[in-house]
Design an enzyme around this catalytic site. Sequence first.
Site, mmCIF file in Angstrom:
data_model
loop_
_atom_site.group_PDB
_atom_site.id
_atom_site.type_symbol
_atom_site.label_atom_id
_atom_site.label_comp_id
_atom_site.label_asym_id
_atom_site.label_seq_id
_atom_site.Cartn_x
_atom_site.Cartn_y
_atom_site.Cartn_z
ATOM 1 N N ASP A 69 0.544 -1.278 -0.868
ATOM 2 C CA ASP A 69 0.022 0.393 -0.138
ATOM 3 C C ASP A 69 0.820 1.219 -0.208
ATOM 4 O OD1 ASP A 69 -1.686 2.414 2.466
ATOM 5 O OD2 ASP A 69 -2.833 2.102 1.063
ATOM 6 N N ILE A 70 0.453 1.969 -1.006
ATOM 7 C CA ILE A 70 1.160 3.259 -0.674
ATOM 8 C C ILE A 70 0.678 4.385 0.189
ATOM 9 C CG2 ILE A 70 2.129 5.851 -2.187
ATOM 10 C CD1 ILE A 70 3.675 3.039 -3.291
ATOM 11 N N HIS A 127 4.775 15.258 -15.056
ATOM 12 C CA HIS A 127 5.622 15.702 -15.429
ATOM 13 C C HIS A 127 5.731 16.806 -13.715
ATOM 14 C CE1 HIS A 127 2.018 19.211 -15.310
ATOM 15 N NE2 HIS A 127 1.595 18.078 -15.799
ATOM 16 N N GLU A 185 6.091 20.488 -19.500
ATOM 17 C CA GLU A 185 5.109 19.932 -20.515
ATOM 18 C C GLU A 185 4.056 20.590 -20.623
ATOM 19 O OE1 GLU A 185 2.029 19.484 -18.730
ATOM 20 O OE2 GLU A 185 0.560 17.945 -20.405
ATOM 21 N N ASP A 219 -1.132 12.082 -14.969
ATOM 22 C CA ASP A 219 -1.109 13.339 -14.954
ATOM 23 C C ASP A 219 -2.386 13.618 -14.931
ATOM 24 O OD1 ASP A 219 -0.770 15.649 -17.896
ATOM 25 O OD2 ASP A 219 -0.875 16.133 -15.797
ATOM 26 N N HIS A 225 -5.834 24.616 -14.244
ATOM 27 C CA HIS A 225 -4.370 25.635 -14.887
ATOM 28 C C HIS A 225 -4.675 27.215 -14.152
ATOM 29 C CE1 HIS A 225 -2.929 23.690 -18.510
ATOM 30 N NE2 HIS A 225 -2.938 22.949 -17.443
ATOM 31 N N ASP A 241 -5.208 9.195 -3.431
ATOM 32 C CA ASP A 241 -4.930 7.544 -2.567
ATOM 33 C C ASP A 241 -5.026 5.745 -3.814
ATOM 34 O OD1 ASP A 241 -6.045 5.102 0.437
ATOM 35 O OD2 ASP A 241 -4.180 5.806 -0.517
HETATM 36 N N1 DTR Z 1 -2.976 18.307 -20.789
HETATM 37 C C1 DTR Z 1 -2.697 17.924 -19.434
HETATM 38 C C2 DTR Z 1 -4.161 17.744 -18.523
HETATM 39 C C3 DTR Z 1 -4.717 16.791 -19.677
HETATM 40 C C4 DTR Z 1 -5.516 17.076 -20.245
HETATM 41 N N2 DTR Z 1 -6.463 15.762 -20.424
HETATM 42 C C5 DTR Z 1 -5.398 14.747 -20.916
HETATM 43 C C6 DTR Z 1 -5.791 14.013 -20.802
HETATM 44 C C7 DTR Z 1 -5.086 12.376 -20.421
HETATM 45 C C8 DTR Z 1 -3.570 13.412 -19.522
HETATM 46 C C9 DTR Z 1 -3.667 14.890 -19.372
HETATM 47 C C10 DTR Z 1 -4.529 15.534 -19.923
HETATM 48 C C11 DTR Z 1 -2.106 19.505 -18.537
HETATM 49 O O1 DTR Z 1 -2.576 20.160 -18.819
HETATM 50 O O2 DTR Z 1 -1.289 19.078 -18.245
HETATM 51 ZN ZN ZN Z 2 -1.711 21.716 -17.034
HETATM 52 ZN ZN ZN Z 3 -0.555 18.024 -16.613
HETATM 53 CA CA CA Z 4 -2.919 3.920 -0.414
#
Ligand code: DTR
Ligand code: ZN
Ligand code: ZN
Ligand code: CA
Length: 445
Positions: free
Chosen positions: A50-51, A132, A178, A207, A294, A309
């Site tokens: 488990d983390i 990222h 990224e 991500d 964002h 989790d």
């Molecule tokens: N581009 C990523 C966020 C993001 C938007 N759609 C997806 C689909 C799969 C992974 C990530 C994302 C960002 O803004 O970092």
């Molecule tokens: Zn982003």
């Molecule tokens: Zn992202």
């Molecule tokens: Ca966990």
Amino acid sequence: MQKLSRRTTAAAVLAVAALTAATALPASAATTSATAATTAASTTALAAPDIPLANVKAHLTQLQSIATANGGNRAHGRPGYKASIDYVKAKLDAAGFTTSVTTFTSSGATGYNLIADWPGGDPNQILMAGAHLDSVSSGPGINDNGSGSAAVLETALAVSRAQLKPTKHLRFGWWGAEELGLVGSKAYVNSLPTTERSKFSGYLNFDMIGSPNPGYFVYDDDPAIEKTFKDYYAGLGVPTEIETEGDGRSDHANFKNVGIPVGGLFTGASRTKTSAQAQKWGGTAGTAFDRCYHSSCDTTANINDTALDRNSDATAHAIWTLGTEPSVPPGDAYENTADVAVPDNGAAVTSSVTISGRTGNAPAALKVGVDIKHTWRGDLVVDLVAPDGTAYRLKNSSSNDSADNVIATYTVDASSEAANGVWKLKVQDIAAQDTGYIDSWKLTF
Ligand code: DTR
Ligand code: ZN
Ligand code: ZN
Ligand code: CA
């Protein structure tokens, strides 16, 4: 990021017409028989620990402090990003990883990637997990993407705590820039010689995995990686959905573009949760999965603990499962190296391997290694056809995939197919211009 397509709508209509016109398979263009030399090792994968959520959240608290001390963000080219790299690197160095920080330039500023290798494992089978580490300039980026960065970090630290001895070589990566267009991960992939790229058994991307109004999305790329994540969530009784907006939207795209199998998890960004999704996952329908996407409010308060989790544990599950599964000895490979020309915008062609002497069915993770030399690979549709005629789609056509060649290893759940018989690789070019041929293909049991 929407790539321009060379082809017009007319060509897309042509492509559909060509597919409709395609009928039965022509005679196999080449057949090779082969027999297994050895049988695969019988060990099974180890279960992941488990983390601890508290550990993951402690990393987020540190990243928040870094942003607060550096103008409120951890963006590319700003001091908060390099401070984030230094934090993660220090943790990994103390845990026995071999780390390296590589640099690149983007928008006139120096960017940094952090790579950490866990010593040991088969250097010819690299399993990598990445996230990222940069935020946008408007906020601290705790969900986007402190969440992925912290989960990957804590999974790496769990590998160290366990002194794991994986069959594959484990590598972890934290990407810069990224948010400027997948720049850091592209610099990394571009730095890999082709021989190195072919050693990757997979790249797992994380991500945004702690969104406050979370969905549970799994990337629908490599079938074995997808199955690993879906099995984990099935074990929790949590339904998942296929990540449909992901292609090209995060760092896995750069690995996929060079034929490395990819997968990953996502809890949603600015899209709105539907009422059906709220029914199955809870949360609030009609509201974004992450309303602070964002934005300056993407702070430590912008995290759903349950999602973080679960996804941290899913990350560890994938590393332990894929990283410790028995490696297939080369003796279980069946290959056909005869060149087979693929007619431009024409009927499908096939290349066959005849398998005999095995018992029972094919495996749930049958590896299909494909090497097709062809300009504008988006023209191509590729299937594996089992001895009983069942077709397994390996690759769809794509009007905007202008890259050359299909050099990839696909994983197919062929456990319902008898192993012995004539297996075929079926390839069809469904758009005019650009031609090529099947160079070789291989089944590995
Ligand atoms: N581009 C990523 C966020 C993001 C938007 N759609 C997806 C689909 C799969 C992974 C990530 C994302 C960002 O803004 O970092
Ligand atoms: Zn982003
Ligand atoms: Zn992202
Ligand atoms: Ca966990």
